[in-house]
Design a protein around this motif. Structure first.
Motif, PDB file in Angstrom:
ATOM      1  N   SER A   1       0.845  -1.182   0.000  1.00 48.39           N
ATOM      2  CA  SER A   1       0.000   0.000   0.000  1.00 48.39           C
ATOM      3  C   SER A   1       0.881   1.233   0.000  1.00 48.39           C
ATOM      4  O   SER A   1       1.864   1.314   0.741  1.00 48.39           O
ATOM      5  N   THR A   2       0.550   2.187  -0.838  1.00 51.38           N
ATOM      6  CA  THR A   2       1.337   3.416  -0.919  1.00 51.38           C
ATOM      7  C   THR A   2       0.696   4.539  -0.113  1.00 51.38           C
ATOM      8  O   THR A   2       1.228   5.644  -0.071  1.00 51.38           O
ATOM      9  N   GLY A   3      -0.453   4.265   0.496  1.00 50.52           N
ATOM     10  CA  GLY A   3      -1.118   5.307   1.279  1.00 50.52           C
ATOM     11  C   GLY A   3      -1.835   6.285   0.372  1.00 50.52           C
ATOM     12  O   GLY A   3      -2.416   5.898  -0.641  1.00 50.52           O
ATOM     13  N   ALA A   4      -1.746   7.564   0.713  1.00 50.12           N
ATOM     14  CA  ALA A   4      -2.521   8.570  -0.017  1.00 50.12           C
ATOM     15  C   ALA A   4      -1.801   9.097  -1.245  1.00 50.12           C
ATOM     16  O   ALA A   4      -2.399   9.759  -2.087  1.00 50.12           O
ATOM     17  N   ALA A   5      -0.497   8.821  -1.348  1.00 54.55           N
ATOM     18  CA  ALA A   5       0.262   9.377  -2.472  1.00 54.55           C
ATOM     19  C   ALA A   5       1.406   8.430  -2.840  1.00 54.55           C
ATOM     20  O   ALA A   5       1.772   7.546  -2.063  1.00 54.55           O
ATOM     21  N   ILE A   6       1.934   8.636  -4.029  1.00 53.99           N
ATOM     22  CA  ILE A   6       3.092   7.861  -4.477  1.00 53.99           C
ATOM     23  C   ILE A   6       4.295   8.796  -4.446  1.00 53.99           C
ATOM     24  O   ILE A   6       4.267   9.855  -5.080  1.00 53.99           O
ATOM     25  N   VAL A   7       5.335   8.415  -3.721  1.00 57.03           N
ATOM     26  CA  VAL A   7       6.523   9.268  -3.611  1.00 57.03           C
ATOM     27  C   VAL A   7       7.704   8.529  -4.234  1.00 57.03           C
ATOM     28  O   VAL A   7       8.031   7.411  -3.818  1.00 57.03           O
ATOM     29  N   CYS A   8       8.310   9.145  -5.216  1.00 55.13           N
ATOM     30  CA  CYS A   8       9.459   8.508  -5.868  1.00 55.13           C
ATOM     31  C   CYS A   8      10.624   8.434  -4.881  1.00 55.13           C
ATOM     32  O   CYS A   8      10.987   9.443  -4.263  1.00 55.13           O
ATOM     33  N   PRO A   9      11.227   7.255  -4.725  1.00 54.39           N
ATOM     34  CA  PRO A   9      12.322   7.137  -3.760  1.00 54.39           C
ATOM     35  C   PRO A   9      13.595   7.850  -4.197  1.00 54.39           C
ATOM     36  O   PRO A   9      14.515   8.016  -3.396  1.00 54.39           O
ATOM     37  N   TYR A  10      13.640   8.258  -5.461  1.00 57.08           N
ATOM     38  CA  TYR A  10      14.885   8.820  -5.995  1.00 57.08           C
ATOM     39  C   TYR A  10      15.014  10.306  -5.627  1.00 57.08           C
ATOM     40  O   TYR A  10      15.912  10.702  -4.894  1.00 57.08           O
ATOM     41  N   HIS A  11      14.100  11.152  -6.112  1.00 55.26           N
ATOM     42  CA  HIS A  11      14.176  12.581  -5.826  1.00 55.26           C
ATOM     43  C   HIS A  11      12.916  13.117  -5.159  1.00 55.26           C
ATOM     44  O   HIS A  11      12.755  14.326  -5.024  1.00 55.26           O
ATOM     45  N   GLY A  12      12.017  12.212  -4.798  1.00 57.15           N
ATOM     46  CA  GLY A  12      10.864  12.642  -4.015  1.00 57.15           C
ATOM     47  C   GLY A  12       9.713  13.245  -4.800  1.00 57.15           C
ATOM     48  O   GLY A  12       8.823  13.851  -4.216  1.00 57.15           O
ATOM     49  N   TRP A  13       9.709  13.084  -6.118  1.00 59.87           N
ATOM     50  CA  TRP A  13       8.561  13.579  -6.865  1.00 59.87           C
ATOM     51  C   TRP A  13       7.321  12.814  -6.377  1.00 59.87           C
ATOM     52  O   TRP A  13       7.386  11.596  -6.163  1.00 59.87           O
ATOM     53  N   THR A  14       6.226  13.532  -6.219  1.00 57.78           N
ATOM     54  CA  THR A  14       5.053  12.963  -5.573  1.00 57.78           C
ATOM     55  C   THR A  14       3.845  13.003  -6.500  1.00 57.78           C
ATOM     56  O   THR A  14       3.579  14.024  -7.144  1.00 57.78           O
TER      57      THR A  14
END
Lengths: 126, 484
Positions: free
Chosen positions: B114-127
Motif C-alpha cells: 500500500s502506498t497510502g494517499a500518495a506515491i513518492v518517488c524514492p529517488y528525488h521525491g517527486w510525488t
C-alpha cells in the motif's frame, strides 16, 4: 557593400547578448569564494545603509564605503552553508543593515549596479 | 528383477541413440515431438519476438482485484519488459500505470503493498496522487519548479578545440547557452559549476557537505587540461582537397553569397566574421526550436521550449566549432537531427529562414535569400565537413602515435596513447565511410587501425607497428588532401 550590411545587422543583434556567468550554480558558492569574482569583480562587506525605494544598498568594504543599485533583475541569495543548509533565494527585503553581503557588479568599471547579491545567513554564528 | 531388466534395456536404447547421431530421435510424444534448437533459449531477438507476441498488445493478468482492497493498495508487474502497476483508487476503481517516475524514470512502487494517499518517488521525491497526477516536485529551486518552461534537455557538446572556440569580446562562452560557468564565467571556473551541478551528494548542494569546491590549484590544472584537448589552432581554409565533390563543398562553405557558412564558422571553427573582423565566439537564434517534427513531440513526451541564454532566455545558443562536428552528432542543442547531412540541410529549411538569424541573412542578400542550398550542394558541404573531421582525427592519431614511439612515458601512459590513437583512427575511417567518401583512404585507415591494435598487443614490435600505422595514416591523409 553586402558584407558591410551583414556586419551591421548582425553586430547590432549580437550586442544584445552579453556573456553570462551561470547563475544556476553560482547561488551555491559560499559568499567570498566565487572563482574569478570574489575580491576582483565583487565587493564584500557589511551593509550599512538600505534605501528601500531606490533599491540601493551601501556596504562598508575594506576598500571603503560603496553604494550599489540592486535592480529587480539582480539575483539575491542567502548563503546558509555555515548551518549545513542549502542556499536560498532571497529578496531585497532580506537586505538589512549589519548583514554581511557580497555584491557582484554588473559593470566592474563603474561599480554602480549589482548583478547578484549574496547575503550571509542571519542565523549563522557571527 | 524384471524392473531392473527393463531399465537396462532402456539404457541400451538411449546409448544407441546417442551413438547414432543421424538416426531420428523421437521424443516422449513420438512423431509429434518438436525439437528446439539451443538458440531458442539463448537468442535475444527470438526472446524479444516472443515477449512481444505473448505479453504486449493484449490483456495481461496482473493479479486478483481482491489483492487490492483499499485505496492505495497496489500490485506491480513486469509486462513484457514494461514495469506496470495497478492501483486501487479512492472511488474504488482500479487503474494501471507505467511504474516509472516521469523525472528520471525510477521505479515508483514495489510488487505489492500500500502506498497510502500518495506515491513518492524514492529517488528525488517527486510525488503523485493515486490518479497518477504529479502533485509535487521537491527541490523546486534546483530547477524542477516549472516543468512546462524550465525543465529542458540538452545534448552534450564535445569539448574539443576549446582553446580556439570560446573567446568573445563579452567573455568566454562555454556550453550550449554560452553561460556554462559560474564565477567569472571562464573556462577555469567551469569545473566549479560542474562539481556543484553533477557531483553533489544531495540536491541540497551544501558546500562542504554535499561537495567540495575545487581549489585554485585544481582549477588551474583542470583549465590547462581542457585547453589541451583537440586542436590548438584553427584551420586556414581553403585546403587543397583532392576529391572534386569535397572541394566543391568547401567552396560553397566559404562563399558568402551561397553557403554563407564561413560567416559564423570562420575556417570551420566557432568564431564569426561578417566582414568587419573576427568577432570571436557568438550566440545565435537559428530557429532550431521551431523545427516542426521534434522527436519528443511525436512520441507525446513533455518537450518544453528551451529559451537559450539568460533568464529569461533570449533564444540564442552558442556556436560550436565544425571541424570536429561530423562524427559528434546528434546535432544542435537539443540533438534535433542525427547526421551532418541533416544538420547542413537545416539551414536551407523554413525554420532557419524564419529565425532571427535567417532573416538578417536574407535582409542582407540581394535576392532576399538566407541560405538556399539544393540537395547536391548540401551533400557537398556535408562531405567537406566529413573530410576535415577525418583529417583532424588523422592529425590527432599521428600525434598520439609519435608520442608513444618517442617513449619517455610509463608503460601505462603508452598504452593509453595507443588506445586513443586507435579510437581516433577508427573515427577517421568511420566519418569518411559513413558517406562513401575516399574508399582508398578508408582502406588505408583500416590498415592503420589494425596496426595500432597490433602495437597495443605487442611488446617486442610495438614501435615498429606504430611507425607503420603512422605511415598508413599519412598515406590516407595524402589521398584526401594534396600539398598546397
Amino acid at each position: 557593400m553586402r558584407k558591410i550590411g551583414i556586419a551591421t545587422a548582425l553586430v547590432v543583434a549580437l550586442l544584445a547578448g552579453a556573456a553570462y556567468a551561470q547563475r544556476a550554480t553560482e547561488r551555491f558558492i559560499p559568499l567570498g569564494q566565487s572563482p574569478g569574482v570574489s575580491g576582483k569583480l565583487s565587493a564584500i562587506g557589511t551593509i550599512v545603509a538600505v534605501e528601500r525605494e531606490a533599491r540601493r544598498i551601501s556596504l562598508e568594504a575594506p576598500a571603503g564605503r560603496i553604494t550599489v543599485a540592486v535592480p529587480e533583475s539582480a539575483s539575491i541569495w542567502i548563503d546558509r552553508h555555515e548551518r549545513g543548509l542549502g542556499a536560498k533565494t532571497g529578496s531585497f527585503a532580506d537586505c538589512h543593515e549589519g548583514r554581511m553581503a557580497e555584491v557582484k557588479f554588473a559593470d566592474p568599471e563603474t561599480k554602480q549596479v549589482a548583478e547578484w547579491v549574496k547575503l550571509r545567513d542571519a542565523d549563522a554564528t557571527p | 528383477m524384471g524392473g531392473f531388466a527393463m531399465k537396462r534395456e532402456r539404457e541400451r536404447e538411449l546409448l544407441r541413440r546417442i551413438a547414432d547421431r543421424e538416426a531420428p530421435r523421437p521424443g516422449p510424444l513420438g512423431a509429434k515431438s518438436v525439437r528446439q534448437p539451443a538458440s531458442a533459449y539463448t537468442c535475444p531477438e527470438r526472446f524479444a519476438r516472443e515477449r512481444d507476441a505473448l505479453f504486449r498488445g493484449m490483456p495481461n493478468l496482473v493479479g486478483l482485484s481482491a489483492e487490492c482492497p483499499r485505496p492505495g493498495d497496489h500490485l506491480g508487474a513486469d509486462l513484457g519488459g514494461v514495469p506496470a502497476v495497478v492501483l486501487r483508487q479512492r472511488d474504488g476503481s482500479l487503474r494501471g500505470f507505467v511504474n516509472a517516475c516521469r523525472h528520471r524514470a525510477s521505479r515508483l512502487l514495489g510488487e505489492a503493498g500500500s502506498t497510502g494517499a500518495a506515491i513518492v518517488c524514492p529517488y528525488h521525491g517527486w510525488t503523485y496522487g493515486l490518479d497518477g497526477a504529479l502533485r509535487a516536485r521537491p527541490r523546486a529551486e534546483a530547477g524542477f519548479d516549472d516543468l512546462a518552461n524550465r525543465f529542458v534537455m540538452r545534448g552534450v557538446p564535445h569539448v574539443l578545440a576549446l582553446r580556439t572556440s570560446i573567446a568573445s569580446a563579452a567573455g568566454p562562452r562555454t556550453g550550449w547557452s554560452g553561460d556554462g560557468a559560474p564565477g567569472d564565467g571562464s573556462l577555469r571556473s567551469f569545473a566549479t559549476g560542474a562539481v556543484i551541478q553533477h557531483f553533489t551528494k544531495t540536491l541540497n548542494r551544501v558546500p562542504g557537505v554535499d561537495f567540495r569546491l575545487p581549489t585554485d590549484e585544481e582549477l588551474d590544472a583542470l583549465e590547462a587540461f581542457q585547453l589541451s584537448l583537440g586542436r590548438q589552432q584553427d584551420l586556414a581554409l581553403p585546403l587543397p582537397l583532392r576529391d572534386p565533390v569535397i572541394a566543391r563543398g568547401q567552396a560553397i562553405f566559404l562563399d558568402p553569397a551561397v553557403g554563407k557558412c564561413n560567416l559564423c564558422h570562420v575556417d570551420a571553427g566557432a568564431t564569426a566574421d561578417f566582414g568587419g573582423g573576427n568577432l570571436g565566439n557568438q550566440n545565435f537564434d537559428t530557429g532550431v526550436e521551431e523545427l516542426p517534427d521534434q522527436g519528443p513531440d511525436l512520441l507525446g513526451e513533455a518537450n518544453p521550449p528551451d529559451d537559450g541564454l539568460g533568464i529569461p532566455g533570449d533564444g540564442t545558443f552558442n556556436t560550436p566549432p565544425l571541424v570536429e562536428a561530423a562524427d559528434t552528432g546528434p546535432f544542435f542543442h537539443d540533438n534535433a537531427v542525427a547526421t551532418i547531412e541533416d544538420a547542413v540541410a537545416f539551414y536551407s529549411g523554413d525554420a532557419f529562414d524564419q529565425s532571427p538569424s535567417g532573416r538578417i541573412l536574407a535582409a542582407s542578400d540581394p535576392q532576399g535569400v538566407s541560405i538556399d542550398l539544393d540537395a547536391t550542394q548540401g551533400a557537398a558541404v556535408a562531405a567537406f565537413l566529413r573530410a576535415i573531421n577525418s583529417l583532424e582525427n588523422i592529425r590527432e592519431s599521428i600525434g598520439l602515435l609519435e608520442r608513444a614511439v618517442r617513449g619517455g612515458g610509463s608503460r601505462k601512459q603508452d598504452a593509453r596513447l595507443l588506445a586513443r590513437a586507435a579510437a581516433e583512427t577508427e573515427d577517421a575511417r568511420a566519418v569518411l565511410a559513413g558517406a562513401g567518401l575516399h574508399p582508398d583512404a578508408v582502406a588505408l585507415l583500416e590498415r592503420a587501425r589494425a596496426l595500432v591494435e597490433k602495437a597495443r598487443g605487442s611488446c617486442l614490435w610495438r614501435e615498429r607497428h606504430a611507425r607503420e600505422a603512422i605511415r598508413a595514416l599519412e598515406q590516407a591523409r595524402d589521398l584526401v588532401i594534396g600539398s598546397s
